[in-house]
Design an enzyme around this catalytic site. Structure first.
Site, PDB file in Angstrom:
ATOM      1  N   HIS B 122       0.843  -1.273  -0.065  1.00  0.00           N
ATOM      2  CA  HIS B 122      -0.047  -0.013   0.025  1.00  0.00           C
ATOM      3  C   HIS B 122       0.956   1.327   0.063  1.00  0.00           C
ATOM      4  O   HIS B 122       1.849   1.405   0.457  1.00  0.00           O
ATOM      5  CB  HIS B 122      -0.751   0.017   1.327  1.00  0.00           C
ATOM      6  N   ASP B 199       2.478  -4.212   8.189  1.00  0.00           N
ATOM      7  CA  ASP B 199       1.559  -3.358   8.035  1.00  0.00           C
ATOM      8  C   ASP B 199      -0.091  -4.319   8.401  1.00  0.00           C
ATOM      9  O   ASP B 199      -0.108  -5.122   7.506  1.00  0.00           O
ATOM     10  CB  ASP B 199       1.328  -2.971   6.626  1.00  0.00           C
ATOM     11  N   GLN B 202      -5.186  -4.914   7.084  1.00  0.00           N
ATOM     12  CA  GLN B 202      -5.970  -5.757   6.554  1.00  0.00           C
ATOM     13  C   GLN B 202      -5.788  -7.201   7.451  1.00  0.00           C
ATOM     14  O   GLN B 202      -6.760  -8.086   7.044  1.00  0.00           O
ATOM     15  CB  GLN B 202      -5.536  -5.948   5.055  1.00  0.00           C
ATOM     16  N   LYS B 225     -11.031   0.341  10.361  1.00  0.00           N
ATOM     17  CA  LYS B 225     -11.230  -1.245   9.392  1.00  0.00           C
ATOM     18  C   LYS B 225     -11.694  -2.315  10.421  1.00  0.00           C
ATOM     19  O   LYS B 225     -11.638  -3.363   9.911  1.00  0.00           O
ATOM     20  CB  LYS B 225     -10.066  -1.445   8.855  1.00  0.00           C
ATOM     21  N   CYS B 363      -2.868  -0.921  -6.895  1.00  0.00           N
ATOM     22  CA  CYS B 363      -1.290  -1.101  -6.692  1.00  0.00           C
ATOM     23  C   CYS B 363      -0.896  -1.200  -8.281  1.00  0.00           C
ATOM     24  O   CYS B 363      -0.843  -2.343  -8.759  1.00  0.00           O
ATOM     25  CB  CYS B 363      -0.795  -1.939  -6.012  1.00  0.00           C
TER      26      CYS B 363
END
Lengths: 147, 410
Positions: B122, B199, B202, B225, B363
């Site tokens: 990301h 990260d 998600q 999220k 992406c």
């Protein structure tokens, strides 16, 4: 204007036709002075437009890129509408078109096939699609006028 | 097994909400998630009954809300199995990742050092490192992905070397939903004395993440999220690394004292990173959200989403007009295209039937090189999505043609 331009079925076919067989769908100018890259900030439309001007008249239009049905077909239609017009005439046509898609008063006789986008404002998130390439043409024309 | 119909009653957005005059089917959970009543009530309760600043007032209301605020750090720490003091509140995963890059990378990397990442990251986990590389003279290297977009441990091993000081990767890719082998990667990276930044934007909302088990050095994730309010996120860091970091923002709350000669004595982590009044109600909401998720059970959530994804894939694979790019990804993200239809046109058609998905070049690089397309549609599930919603989604996909996409204009 002719009645058939008010028939949704016909208007649909105009968009479809310009999406599947976009006109002026190539970039020939190597000099990027006449080109403008338009990348949407809100969606994935990414279009480059170009014009060529001789004696105050648009003698060539072109575009290419990755874009949705509405962005592709609206740019294609406008590339035909402003071809062989004077810079001032082209500005008038484009401003008239922009008025139409933002639900202001406009002169439909000036817009020919572009009338197909008269209802695009119903889908507010698509107005940007219907103007991205056309905004590009307008910027290029204004640049020429300012010269 | 989840009782989804009961769960849905907790979410105002899932009760009789319509979009384009159809019942709303929300399949953009990788972008953000809906909030249950307990989270909304927590936010409202703060403004209705407290509304005071934290860690400032010598009065009861401020003390009470400060106490709630501090307890939230404990709730989050317990959720990811860290120490309380290793949990830093930020505005979201993006700020967390920027804080790691600017606070750690900028101060600890030099010319010749290598930052190792991959092409599917990301923007929030790559752009800050561009800046770190520019300023420090470090370079960025990319682990090659397999043809299907998977990051394999073999390719990681080949890309790893002794100049790599930082490995920064998503736990779960936001593009294709693959789970990266972070635990194995971390083990190998540590053998080279490199640190690993994960990260978790998600992953943390969807699977159990245990920072001690994974042994990662940093973890970043967002509250919104995972059912919490927007405006809050977490940066987890091992405590010695937090001590080796500089805050990139200074102000009230982060310093113990300073004088007119310019001497600043910072507080200890995590407080040195938390200048200014935070989004107090949002921080409190992440506590409510974590408790809510824990009550349902992260294992149950993971299992249900995977079942739902497999069910959707089994139906989508039968559709001749759909190209799916990540059938095998074991998370609730489906990345696909409708043949001969531009992604945004298809997404707008789905919108006209009440279905929310995301079209985009999430992406560009990985998509262009690996998937041979410049844009895709992403449908992403959460535990409150249903089999019936999947059925309607699949039925609607059958209708997506260029003609129908244009028809919605008239």
């Amino acid at each position: 204007m002719s009645q058939y331009l008010k028939d949704p079925m016909f208007l649909r076919q105009i968009i479809m036709d310009h999406y599947q067989y976009p006109r002026n769908h190539e970039l020939v100018n190597e000099n990027d002075e006449f080109q403008l890259h338009m990348a949407s900030e809100s969606c994935i439309d990414d279009i480059t437009v170009e014009i060529k001007v001789e004696d105050n008249k648009i003698v060539h239009t072109g575009f290419d890129g990755v874009a949705c049905t509405i962005a592709t077909s609206s740019t294609s239609i406008m590339s035909e509408l402003i071809l062989n017009k004077s810079l001032d005439e082209a500005v008038l046509i484009i401003n008239n078109y922009l008025d139409m898609v933002s639900e202001k008063e406009y002169d439909e006789d000036m817009l020919e096939e572009a009338i197909a986008f008269s209802t695009v404002s119903k889908q507010a998130n698509r107005i940007k699609c219907a103007t991205i390439g056309i905004d590009g043409f307008l910027k290029l024309i204004e640049k020429e006028i300012a010269k | 097994m989840l009782n989804v119909s009961e769960i849905r009653k907790d979410f105002p957005m899932l009760n009789n909400k319509k979009m384009s005059n159809y019942p709303l089917i929300y399949l953009d959970n990788a972008a953000t998630t809906f909030k249950p009543d307990c989270v909304i009530d927590t936010v409202v309760n703060y403004y209705k009954n407290y509304s005071c600043n934290i860690h400032r007032g010598d009065y009861e209301l401020s003390y009470q809300i400060s106490d709630e605020y501090d307890k939230t750090r404990k709730v989050v720490a317990n959720f990811i199995n860290s120490e309380d003091k290793e949990v830093v509140f930020t505005s979201g995963a993006s700020e967390s990742l920027n804080l790691i890059a600017y606070g750690y990378g900028m101060n600890n990397l030099t010319k010749g050092d290598v930052i190792l990442t991959c092409e599917a990251e990301h923007a929030s986990n790559i752009l800050p490192w561009f800046k770190v590389a520019e300023k420090t003279g470090a370079t960025i290297e990319y682990i090659p992905l397999q043809n299907d977009g998977v990051l394999s441990i073999e390719n990681f091993k080949k890309a790893m070397h002794s100049n790599v000081k930082v490995v920064t990767l998503a736990h779960i890719s936001n593009v294709l939903g693959y789970v990266n082998p972070i635990k194995e990667i971390t083990k190998i990276a540590h053998e080279y004395n490199a640190i690993v930044i994960c990260d978790g934007a998600q992953s943390v909302p969807h699977v159990k993440v245990d920072v001690k088990d994974l042994d990662i050095d940093f973890l970043a994730f967002s509250g919104h999220k995972m059912c919490a309010a927007t405006g809050v996120g977490i940066m987890y860091g091992k405590y010695d690394l937090l001590n080796a970091m500089e805050p990139f923002m200074l102000g009230g709350g982060s310093n113990a004292r300073f004088d007119m000669c310019g001497n600043i004595q910072l507080k200890n982590a995590p407080f040195k990173f938390e200048s200014g009044t935070p989004a107090i109600e949002a921080v409190l909401s992440i506590g409510a959200a974590v408790k809510y998720l824990e009550k349902i059970g992260m294992d149950n959530i993971e299992e249900y989403e995977l079942e739902l994804k497999k069910y959707a894939i089994s139906k989508i694979e039968k559709l001749e007009n759909i190209i799916c790019y990540n059938s095998l990804a074991e998370t609730g993200i489906i990345t696909f295209n409708v043949k001969d239809v531009f992604a945004q046109d298809a997404a707008c058609y789905l919108n006209s039937k009440g279905i929310a998905v995301r079209a985009g070049n999430h992406c560009a690089k990985i998509l262009m090189n690996t998937l041979n397309t410049s844009e895709t549609i992403r449908a992403s599930f959460y535990f409150y999505n249903t089999y019936e919603e999947v059925d309607f989604f699949v039925e609607t996909l059958k209708e997506v043609t260029v003609e129908n996409c244009i028809n919605i204009l008239f």
